[in-house]
Enzyme design. Structure first.
Site, PDB file in Angstrom:
ATOM      1  NE  ARG A  29      26.082 -31.957  29.825  1.00 34.21           N
ATOM      2  CZ  ARG A  29      25.768 -32.508  28.661  1.00 34.21           C
ATOM      3  NH1 ARG A  29      24.613 -32.238  28.087  1.00 34.21           N
ATOM      4  NH2 ARG A  29      26.615 -33.336  28.054  1.00 34.21           N
ATOM      5  CG  ASP A  30      19.751 -23.676  30.513  1.00 38.68           C
ATOM      6  OD1 ASP A  30      19.617 -22.787  29.654  1.00 38.68           O
ATOM      7  OD2 ASP A  30      19.276 -23.582  31.663  1.00 38.68           O
ATOM      8  CG  ASN A  87      14.389 -16.985  23.833  1.00 37.94           C
ATOM      9  OD1 ASN A  87      13.500 -17.251  23.019  1.00 37.94           O
ATOM     10  ND2 ASN A  87      14.715 -17.802  24.819  1.00 37.94           N
ATOM     11  CB  VAL A  96      21.546 -14.637  30.005  1.00 37.47           C
ATOM     12  CG1 VAL A  96      23.055 -14.376  30.019  1.00 37.47           C
ATOM     13  CG2 VAL A  96      21.120 -15.351  31.283  1.00 37.47           C
ATOM     14  CG  HIS A 100      21.864 -17.559  25.232  1.00 39.65           C
ATOM     15  ND1 HIS A 100      21.801 -16.245  25.664  1.00 39.65           N
ATOM     16  CD2 HIS A 100      20.669 -18.105  25.559  1.00 39.65           C
ATOM     17  CE1 HIS A 100      20.626 -16.030  26.225  1.00 39.65           C
ATOM     18  NE2 HIS A 100      19.905 -17.140  26.161  1.00 39.65           N
ATOM     19  CG  HIS A 102      18.112 -21.746  24.492  1.00 35.95           C
ATOM     20  ND1 HIS A 102      18.005 -21.989  25.844  1.00 35.95           N
ATOM     21  CD2 HIS A 102      17.978 -20.402  24.361  1.00 35.95           C
ATOM     22  CE1 HIS A 102      17.815 -20.850  26.498  1.00 35.95           C
ATOM     23  NE2 HIS A 102      17.790 -19.873  25.620  1.00 35.95           N
TER      24      HIS A 102
HETATM   25  P1  AMP Z   1      17.219 -16.867  27.729  1.00 30.98           P
HETATM   26  O1  AMP Z   1      15.887 -16.853  28.397  1.00 30.98           O
HETATM   27  O2  AMP Z   1      17.154 -17.234  26.272  1.00 30.98           O
HETATM   28  O3  AMP Z   1      17.996 -15.583  27.961  1.00 30.98           O
HETATM   29  O4  AMP Z   1      18.017 -18.060  28.384  1.00 30.98           O
HETATM   30  C1  AMP Z   1      18.941 -17.926  29.411  1.00 30.98           C
HETATM   31  C2  AMP Z   1      19.260 -19.322  29.874  1.00 30.98           C
HETATM   32  O5  AMP Z   1      20.452 -19.263  30.649  1.00 30.98           O
HETATM   33  C3  AMP Z   1      18.184 -19.963  30.749  1.00 30.98           C
HETATM   34  O6  AMP Z   1      17.746 -21.167  30.131  1.00 30.98           O
HETATM   35  C4  AMP Z   1      18.908 -20.211  32.074  1.00 30.98           C
HETATM   36  O7  AMP Z   1      18.510 -21.422  32.681  1.00 30.98           O
HETATM   37  C5  AMP Z   1      20.357 -20.235  31.650  1.00 30.98           C
HETATM   38  N1  AMP Z   1      21.340 -19.867  32.660  1.00 30.98           N
HETATM   39  C6  AMP Z   1      21.328 -18.761  33.443  1.00 30.98           C
HETATM   40  N2  AMP Z   1      22.418 -18.741  34.241  1.00 30.98           N
HETATM   41  C7  AMP Z   1      23.138 -19.856  33.932  1.00 30.98           C
HETATM   42  C8  AMP Z   1      24.364 -20.405  34.402  1.00 30.98           C
HETATM   43  N3  AMP Z   1      25.096 -19.814  35.356  1.00 30.98           N
HETATM   44  N4  AMP Z   1      24.801 -21.567  33.839  1.00 30.98           N
HETATM   45  C9  AMP Z   1      24.074 -22.188  32.889  1.00 30.98           C
HETATM   46  N5  AMP Z   1      22.914 -21.718  32.393  1.00 30.98           N
HETATM   47  C10 AMP Z   1      22.442 -20.576  32.915  1.00 30.98           C
END
Ligand code: AMP
Ligand code: ZN
Length: 114
Positions: A29-30, A87, A96, A100, A102
């Site tokens: 989960r995000d 993304n 990140v 991934h 979403h």
């Molecule tokens: P992006 O902007 O596509 O790189 O999305 C990165 C996502 O990772 C964001 O929606 C963050 O809320 C999520 N995120 C970052 N760190 C963590 C974590 N430790 N556990 C779960 N989700 C995370």
């Protein structure tokens, strides 16, 4: 990668709310959900982004989508509908750098994007 937050979640080194894991992918989960259901589906192997995929990763990418379909059903959002987003780099707001997918759903989602 030692400094990658998603690699650490996959390895169980930092906490994550896992919803699925097999030999190829992990889903959790995000931390900052943008919808009632917001799950990230990631390859277990560190791949920075779509730009870093190799031709031999085709089956792995397919498996990410298979996992998304199964998790959407498991979460009860398959019929209502959901959105899958990847993304890539700065213009898309990637924060990140571990590939991934979403999975967002559980409510009507805003559209259009971009
Ligand atoms: P992006 O902007 O596509 O790189 O999305 C990165 C996502 O990772 C964001 O929606 C963050 O809320 C999520 N995120 C970052 N760190 C963590 C974590 N430790 N556990 C779960 N989700 C995370
Ligand atoms: Zn990683």
């Amino acid at each position: 990668m030692t400094d990658c937050v998603f690699c650490k979640i996959i390895a169980g080194e930092i906490p994550g709310t896992l919803v699925f894991q097999d030999g190829q992918v992990t889903a959790f989960r995000d931390l900052n959900p943008a919808a009632p259901t917001h799950i990230l589906i990631v390859p277990n192997q560190h791949i920075a982004s779509i730009n870093s995929l190799a031709d031999q990763d085709e089956a792995l990418v397919g498996h990410l989508f298979t996992a998304a379909r199964q998790i959407a059903a498991q979460e009860g959002i398959a019929e209502g509908g959901y959105r899958l987003i990847i993304n890539t780099n700065a213009h898309a707001g990637q924060t990140v750098f571990h590939l991934h997918l979403h999975l967002l759903g559980g409510t009507p989602l805003k559209y259009p994007m971009g």
